[in-house]
Design a protein around this motif. Structure first.
Motif, mmCIF file in Angstrom:
data_model
loop_
_atom_site.group_PDB
_atom_site.id
_atom_site.type_symbol
_atom_site.label_atom_id
_atom_site.label_comp_id
_atom_site.label_asym_id
_atom_site.label_seq_id
_atom_site.Cartn_x
_atom_site.Cartn_y
_atom_site.Cartn_z
ATOM 1 N N GLY A 58 44.087 31.438 68.615
ATOM 2 C CA GLY A 58 42.987 30.691 67.740
ATOM 3 C C GLY A 58 43.124 30.195 66.594
ATOM 4 O O GLY A 58 44.052 30.780 65.764
ATOM 5 N N GLU A 59 42.469 29.400 66.020
ATOM 6 C CA GLU A 59 42.633 28.606 64.776
ATOM 7 C C GLU A 59 42.199 29.839 63.419
ATOM 8 O O GLU A 59 42.609 29.361 62.519
ATOM 9 N N GLY A 60 41.401 30.803 63.814
ATOM 10 C CA GLY A 60 41.074 31.486 62.939
ATOM 11 C C GLY A 60 42.215 32.470 62.446
ATOM 12 O O GLY A 60 41.998 33.230 61.502
ATOM 13 N N LEU A 61 43.460 32.258 63.197
ATOM 14 C CA LEU A 61 44.465 33.248 62.538
ATOM 15 C C LEU A 61 45.290 32.189 61.313
ATOM 16 O O LEU A 61 46.059 32.842 60.765
ATOM 17 N N ARG A 62 44.863 30.937 61.189
ATOM 18 C CA ARG A 62 45.499 30.142 60.301
ATOM 19 C C ARG A 62 44.695 29.693 58.904
ATOM 20 O O ARG A 62 44.981 29.928 57.744
ATOM 21 N N HIS A 63 43.407 29.292 59.223
ATOM 22 C CA HIS A 63 42.624 28.822 58.109
ATOM 23 C C HIS A 63 41.178 28.956 58.286
ATOM 24 O O HIS A 63 40.838 29.257 59.618
ATOM 25 N N GLY A 64 40.503 28.940 57.457
ATOM 26 C CA GLY A 64 38.967 28.969 57.622
ATOM 27 C C GLY A 64 38.375 28.550 56.326
ATOM 28 O O GLY A 64 38.763 27.898 55.507
ATOM 29 N N MET A 65 36.839 28.752 56.362
ATOM 30 C CA MET A 65 36.105 27.994 55.191
ATOM 31 C C MET A 65 35.107 29.261 54.643
ATOM 32 O O MET A 65 34.595 30.040 55.516
ATOM 33 N N VAL A 66 35.009 29.372 53.415
ATOM 34 C CA VAL A 66 34.009 30.440 52.669
ATOM 35 C C VAL A 66 32.714 30.078 53.408
ATOM 36 O O VAL A 66 32.294 28.923 53.426
ATOM 37 N N GLY A 67 31.859 31.002 53.753
ATOM 38 C CA GLY A 67 30.589 30.944 54.248
ATOM 39 C C GLY A 67 30.398 30.431 55.966
ATOM 40 O O GLY A 67 29.492 30.616 56.328
ATOM 41 N N ASN A 68 31.756 30.279 56.370
ATOM 42 C CA ASN A 68 31.570 30.002 57.949
ATOM 43 C C ASN A 68 32.311 31.403 58.703
ATOM 44 O O ASN A 68 33.073 31.775 57.994
ATOM 45 N N ASP A 69 31.774 31.835 59.805
ATOM 46 C CA ASP A 69 32.649 32.861 60.395
ATOM 47 C C ASP A 69 33.887 32.134 61.046
ATOM 48 O O ASP A 69 33.924 31.041 61.556
#
Length: 850
Positions: A527-538
């Motif tokens: 999943g992309e959630g292992l590399r990057h994300g954004m504050v305020g989003n799951d």
């Protein structure tokens, strides 16, 4: 059938008479007896007459059988009306042997008996009190283990070999002997020395192994086929018991015979994990005695060389064992009475289980004697477990002797005593402990066998599976309570069976599930959630533990100063969805562990961007300002630096079919986007630029494009609109939207196109605020152009230089040094172009500070 049978009456005196008649057929006869014309009490009498000559006795056990097996034969009455069958077996010593008869008359029945000595046994079969035809029979009992072979040693080519076969104690039978090599049979001569004693002689003609196959009554004798190593003529020979094996920590020896040869032997002895010290002692010229002491059990390698050449049979592989490591499961003391005697019960089978896993390569052998004679006993060996089984035939004293690899166990013999004893109640044995239901590979499990209320007895425990069996260790805790310990190594389902005094404990067999040890290396995270994300989003990712076995999954995520919230959604099938809620932007360390071990890739580096801020996006360039169609520069820049993660959307409305929108950036990480829409008709154009769905400062931008400079001037002065103004957008206006995302998703491939331009190698451009800049380009060859310099006032940090007309190799060059961009240490790559009419035109543009 109603016919009279002739009979006559004989007087025996004193009013006693004997009636005689001879029946002619097998049937029920009616006897009518009268005295002075009156029937005597009970008359008429019924007499069943059978024909024993019709009975058929058959089976191998009627003529010959091995001492190690039960002799079996069948009795078929055929059509004879018989009600009673008696079988009597008498041994050579005159003792009666118990016979077990199964089946019911007048149907076929089976008789079996276990012989206890070698020699002819007499079998007498009686049907209704009469011997059947052919009875008594003689059954020859033999013992193939009593055949002894001696004198078979290593030899050389063309040297006769003579050895002895002694079958005198094995009983009556046929002895067969064949000598072969891998290529052919070898002629052997057999000479009888006495009854059952033979000398065998043959001469090997090739220096290859010879095989001696000996059978007695079609059964292989112990050790057959025997291998004889034959060496070349002129090589030393080796012989001795130390080549076959022996006990650990005991001196073992063999001899090397090189008499008549020059040189001396060289001997090395290697064990599984050690090297034994070797002593070579010269006995006479050419004859040497070799002694070594092994200090571990296992298969050893003995290499013997003479003049650096291996002798025949080298390397040898002796089996080193330790009989002291043969362990009775549960211990002897738990099965002995107060006088140290093994407790036995007459005519009840006794089983003794031994663990030989640490004793080395060998087999267990036993001998049980009762009143001075041997009784039948069997050894069943399965892997590291051996079981001695015998049945005491009567009350009294017994002696049990055990050998391992033909070496006696310590403290032999063990004495036993058989007497009628109250049998323990196996139904009162209870089992308790976690090891009765589940276990884990590599972990020790245990359970308790409580026989305190069951009376005399001892447990026997087995645990079997489809792929492997598990060895269970029993220890007596006292008071009839036993502790069972096992360590499984192979996962799967097993059946646990507990016997108490040879009777199955209630509830057994039990099913035990052995679970696989958790293997973190087989956990899959995606999943992309292992590399990057954004504050305020799951930030979501997926974790699959189905192939890793049962275990505990833990996740932690730490930011620069704060810990992110982690939530695992269990799908109840070994898969999970991970939701991370970061509290701050920056690099986060994501730790995913399974049973305390990191999974592949963990710890992950998670880049968390700040929340999108459209106010930080800057849009500038000639493409958002009014102009004249013929010379209009439609390019404009969207600079998203500092705006956080988000999606850039550019949407333009204008005359239908009058423009084409394209977007381009220098690299995947570039936050500056070059946009171009190339209008082909005058009119009003509306540009909406949004960052994550919200307008950036100045959006929407309204651009008026005119046919002539005069129209533009009049518009700027007020009171003029370009041609086509006022028509309905549905007829004359269309819109095109482009989007790209920063921070969370990778960019797509984009391109841009230039417009036709005016002539000039040195081209100057003035911004609306009349800030001038100059760029120079050097032509290095016909198709190669190199940017030289770009000069501009201080405060304009970025410059763009691009050729036109546009071609695939004409992407803009970005200068990042001001005011004199030619002073940049970064050398700009040249363009490879195809000039139009021998000329190439360039555009130069500078950023403006607000």
């Amino acid at each position: 059938n109603g016919r009279n049978v002739p009979n006559y009456v004989q007087s025996e005196g004193h009013a006693r008479f004997r009636v005689n008649f001879k029946p002619k057929e097998a049937a029920v006869h009616t006897l009518s007896v009268k005295f002075n014309g009156e029937p005597v009490p009970g008359s008429p009498f019924k007499c069943r007459v059978s024909d024993s000559s019709q009975v058929v006795i058959s089976g191998a056990g009627l003529k010959m059988s091995s001492l190690a097996r039960t002799a079996v034969f069948t009795i078929d009455p055929r059509s004879a009306e018989v009600t009673d069958c008696i079988v009597q077996v008498t041994s050579p010593s005159g003792s009666r042997i118990p016979v077990k008869i199964t089946g019911e008359l007048p149907n076929k029945v089976t008789a079996e008996f276990q012989p206890s000595e070698v020699g002819p046994h007499t079998i007498n079969v009686l049907m209704d009190g009469e011997s059947v035809g052919g009875s008594p029979f003689t059954c020859n009992i033999y013992d193939v283990t009593k055949v002894q072979v001696t004198g078979l040693d290593h030899t050389k080519v063309n040297r006769p070999v003579t050895f002895t076969v002694d079958a005198s104690q094995a009983g009556e039978g046929t002895l067969e002997l064949v000598v072969t090599t891998a290529k052919a049979s070898v002629r052997a001569e057999v000479a009888a020395r006495s009854r059952g004693l033979y000398d065998v002689t043959f001469t090997p003609h090739e220096p290859i192994p010879h095989f001696v196959n000996i059978t007695f009554n079609e059964e292989d004798v112990l050790g057959s086929p025997m291998i004889l190593d034959v060496g070349e003529s002129g090589l030393a020979t080796v012989k001795g018991s130390g080549l076959d094996g022996g006990a650990v920590d005991t001196p073992l020896s063999f001899s090397v015979d090189g008499r008549g040869l020059l040189g001396e032997p060289h001997v090395t002895v290697d064990g599984p994990d050690s090297v034994a010290r070797v002593s070579v002692r010269k006995q006479e010229e050419g004859l040497y005695q070799v002694t070594y002491v092994p200090h571990e059990v296992g298969l050893f390698d003995i290499r013997v060389q003479w003049n650096k050449r291996d002798v025949a049979g080298s390397p040898f592989h002796p089996k080193i064992v330790n009989p002291a490591r043969v362990r009775l499961i549960g211990g002897w003391s738990s099965l002995q009475d107060s006088e140290g005697r093994l407790e036995l019960t007459p005519r009840e089978e006794k089983r003794l289980a031994f663990d030989v896993s640490e004793a080395g390569p060998g087999k267990l052998r036993s001998e049980v004697t009762y009143e001075g004679r041997n009784i039948d006993c069997n050894i069943d060996q399965n892997g590291s477990r051996s079981r001695l089984v015998f049945t005491p035939p009567g009350e009294g004293s017994y002696e049990i002797r055990l050998w391992y690899a033909d070496l006696p166990l310590p403290d032999m013999p063990v004495f036993g005593w058989a007497e009628p004893a109250s049998t323990g109640d196996h139904t009162r044995v209870t089992l308790q402990g976690h090891g009765l239901t589940t276990a884990r590979c590599g972990d020790q499990s245990e359970f308790i066998i409580d026989g305190s209320a069951a009376g005399p007895g001892a447990p026997d425990v087995t645990m079997s599976g489809t792929k492997a069996d598990i060895s269970i260790s029993l220890s007596h805790q006292g008071g009839g309570i036993w502790r069972a310990i096992y360590t499984p190594m192979v996962p799967g389902a097993y059946l646990l069976n507990v016997m108490w005094s040879d009777r199955q404990v209630r509830g057994c067999p039990l099913k035990v599930n052995v679970e696989r040890v958790a293997d973190a290396s087989r956990v899959i995270c995606s999943g992309e959630g292992l590399r990057h994300g954004m504050v305020g989003n799951d930030i979501k990712s997926f974790i699959d533990t189905r192939r890793a076995g049962p275990g505990e999954l833990t996740v932690t995520c730490s930011g620069p100063t704060k810990v992110a919230l982690c939530d695992l959604d269990d799908h109840s099938d070994g898969t999970f969805t991970l939701n991370i809620r970061p509290q701050e932007s920056g690099r986060h360390a994501l730790n995913v562990k399974y049973e305390g071990d990191h999974v592949p890739g963990s710890p992950y580096t998670l880049k968390v961007a700040g929340a999108p801020d459209p106010s930080k996006v800057r849009v500038y360039g000639p493409g958002i300002e009014h102009g004249v169609l013929a010379s209009y520069q439609s390019r404009f820049i969207c600079d998203t630096r500092g705006a956080g993660a988000g999606q850039l959307t550019v949407r333009i409305r204008g005359p239908k079919g009058a423009f084409r929108v394209e977007m381009q950036r220098e690299s995947q990480k570039d936050r500056t986007i070059l946009c171009k829409y190339d209008p082909t008709e005058p009119g009003d154009y509306r540009m909406e630029v949004k960052w994550s769905g919200e307008h950036v400062p100045g959006s929407p931008f309204v651009v008026m494009i005119f046919d002539t400079q005069d129209e533009l001037n009049r518009y700027m002065a007020g009171g003029y609109s370009p041609s086509g103004m006022g028509r309905a957008p549905s007829e004359y206006y269309g819109s095109i939207g482009y989007g790209t995302t920063y921070g969370a998703v990778s960019f797509g491939q984009m391109s841009w196109r230039g417009s036709q331009a005016q002539l000039a190698h040195d081209h100057s451009y003035s911004t609306p605020r009349q800030v001038k800049a100059m760029a120079k380009v050097r032509r290095r060859s016909r198709n190669m152009f190199e940017p030289m310099c770009c000069k501009a006032p201080i405060g304009l940090p970025t410059g763009y230089l691009s050729p036109r007309p546009w071609s695939p190799g004409s992407r803009p060059r970005v200068f990042t040094s001001a005011p004199n961009l030619s002073s940049s240490k970064k050398r700009l790559s040249p363009w490879h172009l195809t000039p139009t009419k021998g000329s190439v035109y360039f555009d130069v543009r500078l950023d403006q500070l607000s």
